[in-house]
Design a protein around this motif. Sequence first.
Motif, PDB file in Angstrom:
ATOM      1  N   GLU A 263       0.823  -1.207   0.000  1.00  0.00           N
ATOM      2  CA  GLU A 263       0.000   0.000   0.000  1.00  0.00           C
ATOM      3  C   GLU A 263       0.861   1.261   0.000  1.00  0.00           C
ATOM      4  O   GLU A 263       0.487   2.266  -0.569  1.00  0.00           O
ATOM      5  CB  GLU A 263      -0.908  -0.010   1.234  1.00  0.00           C
ATOM      6  CG  GLU A 263      -2.012  -1.066   1.158  1.00  0.00           C
ATOM      7  CD  GLU A 263      -2.835  -1.102   2.434  1.00  0.00           C
ATOM      8  OE1 GLU A 263      -2.526  -0.293   3.335  1.00  0.00           O
ATOM      9  OE2 GLU A 263      -3.763  -1.910   2.528  1.00  0.00           O
ATOM     10  N   VAL A 264       2.030   1.183   0.637  1.00  0.00           N
ATOM     11  CA  VAL A 264       2.875   2.362   0.784  1.00  0.00           C
ATOM     12  C   VAL A 264       3.357   2.882  -0.562  1.00  0.00           C
ATOM     13  O   VAL A 264       3.437   4.084  -0.773  1.00  0.00           O
ATOM     14  CB  VAL A 264       4.079   2.028   1.701  1.00  0.00           C
ATOM     15  CG1 VAL A 264       5.162   3.086   1.585  1.00  0.00           C
ATOM     16  CG2 VAL A 264       3.623   1.911   3.140  1.00  0.00           C
ATOM     17  N   VAL A 265       3.636   2.011  -1.515  1.00  0.00           N
ATOM     18  CA  VAL A 265       4.261   2.430  -2.755  1.00  0.00           C
ATOM     19  C   VAL A 265       3.253   2.839  -3.825  1.00  0.00           C
ATOM     20  O   VAL A 265       3.627   3.035  -4.969  1.00  0.00           O
ATOM     21  CB  VAL A 265       5.179   1.306  -3.310  1.00  0.00           C
ATOM     22  CG1 VAL A 265       6.317   1.045  -2.357  1.00  0.00           C
ATOM     23  CG2 VAL A 265       4.384   0.018  -3.562  1.00  0.00           C
ATOM     24  N   GLN A 266       1.990   2.944  -3.480  1.00  0.00           N
ATOM     25  CA  GLN A 266       0.973   3.290  -4.466  1.00  0.00           C
ATOM     26  C   GLN A 266       0.221   4.543  -4.046  1.00  0.00           C
ATOM     27  O   GLN A 266      -0.029   4.767  -2.862  1.00  0.00           O
ATOM     28  CB  GLN A 266      -0.038   2.146  -4.639  1.00  0.00           C
ATOM     29  CG  GLN A 266       0.573   0.869  -5.197  1.00  0.00           C
ATOM     30  CD  GLN A 266      -0.438  -0.249  -5.300  1.00  0.00           C
ATOM     31  OE1 GLN A 266      -1.593  -0.081  -4.912  1.00  0.00           O
ATOM     32  NE2 GLN A 266      -0.008  -1.386  -5.819  1.00  0.00           N
ATOM     33  N   LEU A 267      -0.135   5.352  -5.044  1.00  0.00           N
ATOM     34  CA  LEU A 267      -1.017   6.489  -4.780  1.00  0.00           C
ATOM     35  C   LEU A 267      -2.449   5.975  -4.645  1.00  0.00           C
ATOM     36  O   LEU A 267      -2.889   5.130  -5.420  1.00  0.00           O
ATOM     37  CB  LEU A 267      -0.931   7.498  -5.936  1.00  0.00           C
ATOM     38  CG  LEU A 267       0.407   8.216  -6.110  1.00  0.00           C
ATOM     39  CD1 LEU A 267       0.408   9.007  -7.417  1.00  0.00           C
ATOM     40  CD2 LEU A 267       0.695   9.131  -4.940  1.00  0.00           C
ATOM     41  N   ARG A 268      -3.153   6.444  -3.660  1.00  0.00           N
ATOM     42  CA  ARG A 268      -4.509   5.966  -3.406  1.00  0.00           C
ATOM     43  C   ARG A 268      -5.504   6.585  -4.385  1.00  0.00           C
ATOM     44  O   ARG A 268      -5.334   7.712  -4.831  1.00  0.00           O
ATOM     45  CB  ARG A 268      -4.931   6.323  -1.981  1.00  0.00           C
ATOM     46  CG  ARG A 268      -4.146   5.610  -0.896  1.00  0.00           C
ATOM     47  CD  ARG A 268      -4.520   6.183   0.454  1.00  0.00           C
ATOM     48  NE  ARG A 268      -3.860   5.481   1.550  1.00  0.00           N
ATOM     49  CZ  ARG A 268      -3.893   5.907   2.815  1.00  0.00           C
ATOM     50  NH1 ARG A 268      -4.525   7.031   3.118  1.00  0.00           N
ATOM     51  NH2 ARG A 268      -3.288   5.220   3.747  1.00  0.00           N
ATOM     52  N   ARG A 269      -6.574   5.834  -4.649  1.00  0.00           N
ATOM     53  CA  ARG A 269      -7.703   6.386  -5.429  1.00  0.00           C
ATOM     54  C   ARG A 269      -8.633   7.105  -4.464  1.00  0.00           C
ATOM     55  O   ARG A 269      -9.462   6.483  -3.798  1.00  0.00           O
ATOM     56  CB  ARG A 269      -8.436   5.263  -6.170  1.00  0.00           C
ATOM     57  CG  ARG A 269      -7.619   4.638  -7.294  1.00  0.00           C
ATOM     58  CD  ARG A 269      -8.474   3.771  -8.191  1.00  0.00           C
ATOM     59  NE  ARG A 269      -7.688   3.155  -9.243  1.00  0.00           N
ATOM     60  CZ  ARG A 269      -7.418   3.720 -10.416  1.00  0.00           C
ATOM     61  NH1 ARG A 269      -7.891   4.934 -10.678  1.00  0.00           N
ATOM     62  NH2 ARG A 269      -6.688   3.098 -11.327  1.00  0.00           N
ATOM     63  N   GLU A 270      -8.486   8.426  -4.401  1.00  0.00           N
ATOM     64  CA  GLU A 270      -9.244   9.239  -3.446  1.00  0.00           C
ATOM     65  C   GLU A 270     -10.097  10.305  -4.121  1.00  0.00           C
ATOM     66  O   GLU A 270     -10.837  11.031  -3.456  1.00  0.00           O
ATOM     67  CB  GLU A 270      -8.296   9.917  -2.447  1.00  0.00           C
ATOM     68  CG  GLU A 270      -7.452   8.948  -1.638  1.00  0.00           C
ATOM     69  CD  GLU A 270      -6.575   9.661  -0.624  1.00  0.00           C
ATOM     70  OE1 GLU A 270      -7.061  10.624  -0.009  1.00  0.00           O
ATOM     71  OE2 GLU A 270      -5.420   9.269  -0.453  1.00  0.00           O
ATOM     72  N   ILE A 271      -9.998  10.443  -5.448  1.00  0.00           N
ATOM     73  CA  ILE A 271     -10.696  11.516  -6.157  1.00  0.00           C
ATOM     74  C   ILE A 271     -12.000  10.971  -6.733  1.00  0.00           C
ATOM     75  O   ILE A 271     -11.998  10.187  -7.682  1.00  0.00           O
ATOM     76  CB  ILE A 271      -9.816  12.094  -7.292  1.00  0.00           C
ATOM     77  CG1 ILE A 271      -8.433  12.458  -6.772  1.00  0.00           C
ATOM     78  CG2 ILE A 271     -10.495  13.293  -7.937  1.00  0.00           C
ATOM     79  CD1 ILE A 271      -8.414  13.535  -5.731  1.00  0.00           C
ATOM     80  N   GLY A 272     -13.127  11.372  -6.135  1.00  0.00           N
ATOM     81  CA  GLY A 272     -14.440  10.988  -6.647  1.00  0.00           C
ATOM     82  C   GLY A 272     -14.939  11.948  -7.709  1.00  0.00           C
ATOM     83  O   GLY A 272     -14.190  12.805  -8.202  1.00  0.00           O
ATOM     84  N   LEU A 273     -16.233  11.845  -8.067  1.00  0.00           N
ATOM     85  CA  LEU A 273     -16.775  12.675  -9.151  1.00  0.00           C
ATOM     86  C   LEU A 273     -16.777  14.158  -8.799  1.00  0.00           C
ATOM     87  O   LEU A 273     -16.340  14.990  -9.611  1.00  0.00           O
ATOM     88  CB  LEU A 273     -18.202  12.215  -9.494  1.00  0.00           C
ATOM     89  CG  LEU A 273     -18.891  12.990 -10.622  1.00  0.00           C
ATOM     90  CD1 LEU A 273     -18.098  12.893 -11.916  1.00  0.00           C
ATOM     91  CD2 LEU A 273     -20.322  12.477 -10.834  1.00  0.00           C
ATOM     92  N   LEU A 274     -17.263  14.531  -7.600  1.00  0.00           N
ATOM     93  CA  LEU A 274     -17.295  15.950  -7.228  1.00  0.00           C
ATOM     94  C   LEU A 274     -15.898  16.560  -7.167  1.00  0.00           C
ATOM     95  O   LEU A 274     -15.668  17.625  -7.753  1.00  0.00           O
ATOM     96  CB  LEU A 274     -18.022  16.131  -5.894  1.00  0.00           C
ATOM     97  CG  LEU A 274     -18.083  17.574  -5.365  1.00  0.00           C
ATOM     98  CD1 LEU A 274     -18.818  18.486  -6.347  1.00  0.00           C
ATOM     99  CD2 LEU A 274     -18.746  17.618  -3.991  1.00  0.00           C
ATOM    100  N   PRO A 275     -14.939  15.921  -6.483  1.00  0.00           N
ATOM    101  CA  PRO A 275     -13.578  16.484  -6.523  1.00  0.00           C
ATOM    102  C   PRO A 275     -13.011  16.560  -7.939  1.00  0.00           C
ATOM    103  O   PRO A 275     -12.265  17.492  -8.256  1.00  0.00           O
ATOM    104  CB  PRO A 275     -12.762  15.511  -5.658  1.00  0.00           C
ATOM    105  CG  PRO A 275     -13.740  14.873  -4.757  1.00  0.00           C
ATOM    106  CD  PRO A 275     -15.010  14.768  -5.560  1.00  0.00           C
ATOM    107  N   ALA A 276     -13.358  15.580  -8.798  1.00  0.00           N
ATOM    108  CA  ALA A 276     -12.850  15.596 -10.175  1.00  0.00           C
ATOM    109  C   ALA A 276     -13.406  16.794 -10.946  1.00  0.00           C
ATOM    110  O   ALA A 276     -12.667  17.480 -11.664  1.00  0.00           O
ATOM    111  CB  ALA A 276     -13.223  14.297 -10.882  1.00  0.00           C
ATOM    112  N   VAL A 277     -14.715  17.041 -10.808  1.00  0.00           N
ATOM    113  CA  VAL A 277     -15.332  18.203 -11.463  1.00  0.00           C
ATOM    114  C   VAL A 277     -14.708  19.494 -10.931  1.00  0.00           C
ATOM    115  O   VAL A 277     -14.362  20.401 -11.704  1.00  0.00           O
ATOM    116  CB  VAL A 277     -16.857  18.207 -11.258  1.00  0.00           C
ATOM    117  CG1 VAL A 277     -17.468  19.515 -11.749  1.00  0.00           C
ATOM    118  CG2 VAL A 277     -17.496  17.028 -11.979  1.00  0.00           C
TER     119      VAL A 277
END
Length: 456
Positions: A15-29
Amino acid sequence: MDGKEDGKKEKKEDEVVQLRREIGLLPAVCFIIGSVVGSGIFIAPKGVLLNSGSVGLSLLVWALCGVLSMLGALCYAELGTSFTKSGGHYTYLLETLGPLPAFLRLWSECFLIRPAVASYVSLAFGRYVVEPFFAPCDAPIVLIKLVSILGLTLVVAINCWSVTMASRTQITLTFIKMFALVLIIIPGGIALAKGKTESFQNGFEVDSFKLDTLPLAFYNGLYAYSGWFALNFITEEVINPNRNIPLAIICSMVTVTVCYVLVNVAYFTMMTPAELLLSEAVAVTFANRALQGLASVIPFLVAMSCLGALNGGIFGSPRMVFVAARDGHWPPIFSMIHIRRRTPLPAVVFLYPLMVVVLITGEIYQLINFVSFSRWLFIAMATSGMLLHRHRFPNHPRPFKVSESNCIAFSIILLTTFYLLFFMTQRCRWPSWLPSPWFASSSWVCLCTRTPGTPG
C-alpha cells in the motif's frame, strides 16, 4: 501467527508504494473547473475584444473557444480511459507516438510551461491581494512578488502534506470562484432584463476587424480555458476512472463555457466596448458599477480564484514527473512517494524552486506566448497520436470513444492556429536562463539509451 503478521506487513508495504484512489466525481469536477477558472476570465476579455473587433464577434470567440476546448477534453477523456496511467500529455505521447515526443513534453512542462504558468498565476494572486491596500497608488512590485511567493509556498506545502487536503482545498476554492462568477452574472442578467443593451446594438460591426488579429483573440480566449486536461494528470488517483473521467470533463467544460459567455455578456451590460478596453481590471471595474457595496470583495475573490488554479496545476504536474521517473525518463528519486503522506513529495519539491526562480526573474510575460504555443502543439500531437493508435491497435479497449470526425476537426483547427501563432512567437525573445529545445532533445538521447525499468 508469524505467517499472518508477515502477510500483514507485506500488504502494508504494498500500500505504501501506491497512490490511493481518493478523487471521486465531485472532486474531479472541481479539480477541472478549479484549474480552468483562474485569472483569465477576469483579465482576458480585454484581449479578446481588442483582437476580434466587435462585441458580437468577441462573444462568438468565447463560445468557439469553449467548443474547441470541449473537443480537446473529449479526446482526452478517451485517452484517459484507454491508458489508465497518470501523467497526462506525457503518457499519451509515450503510448501513441513514442518516447521522444513524450520526453520533450516532459521537459517543456518542467522547465517552461509549469514554472511560467504558476508564476503568472501567483503574480496575479499577489497583485489582487496587495493592490487594494495601496489604491489608488501603485503597489510595490517587491511586496507583490513576496506575497506571490508566499501563496505559491502555501499551495506547494498543502500538496506535499496530503492528497485529501489538496482535494478539499480545491473543492472549497472552486465553490468560491463559482460564487465570484455568479456574483457577476446575476447583476448582468438583471441589467439586461432592464434594457441595458446599448453595447449589443450593431454588435457585429467590423470597422476595426482585421483578419490577422483574429488568432490573437483565440489565443487570449484559449488561454482562459486552459486546464481542461488537468484531471488526466491524476488518472491513477480517480475512483472508477472509466465513468468519472468522461462525466467530470463533460460537466465541467459545459459549466465553464456557459459561465464564461454569460460573464462576458454581463461585462457589456455595464461597460461600453471602449470602456472595457480602457479597464486595467475588467472584473473590478464591473464591480465598482454593479456591486458598489461589494466592490472591495471582488479582488479577494479573484485572488482566491488564482489560488485555486495554482493548486490545480501544482497538484497535477508533479504526477507527470512522477510517472516519467517511474518509466525511466527522469531520475528515479522523483518516482518515490512519501511513506505516510502518500504524496509524490520529491516531484512536488523539484518544481518549487523552478517556479520561484521564474517568478523572481520577471520574464514571465515573455514566456506566456511560448507556453501557449508549446502546450497546444503537444495537445494536437496527442490527439493525432490517438487517431494513429486507433488504426494500429483497433482491438485496444476504449471504454469511452469519440467520433473520428471530431478528432480530425480538432487537430486541423489547432494546427491552423499554430501556423498563425508561429509568426507571433517570432517577435518574442527566448529567455537567456532557459535551456533551448535542442538541448532537451539531446538530453533525451542520454537519458533514454536504456529501456525504461532496466537498471542504469
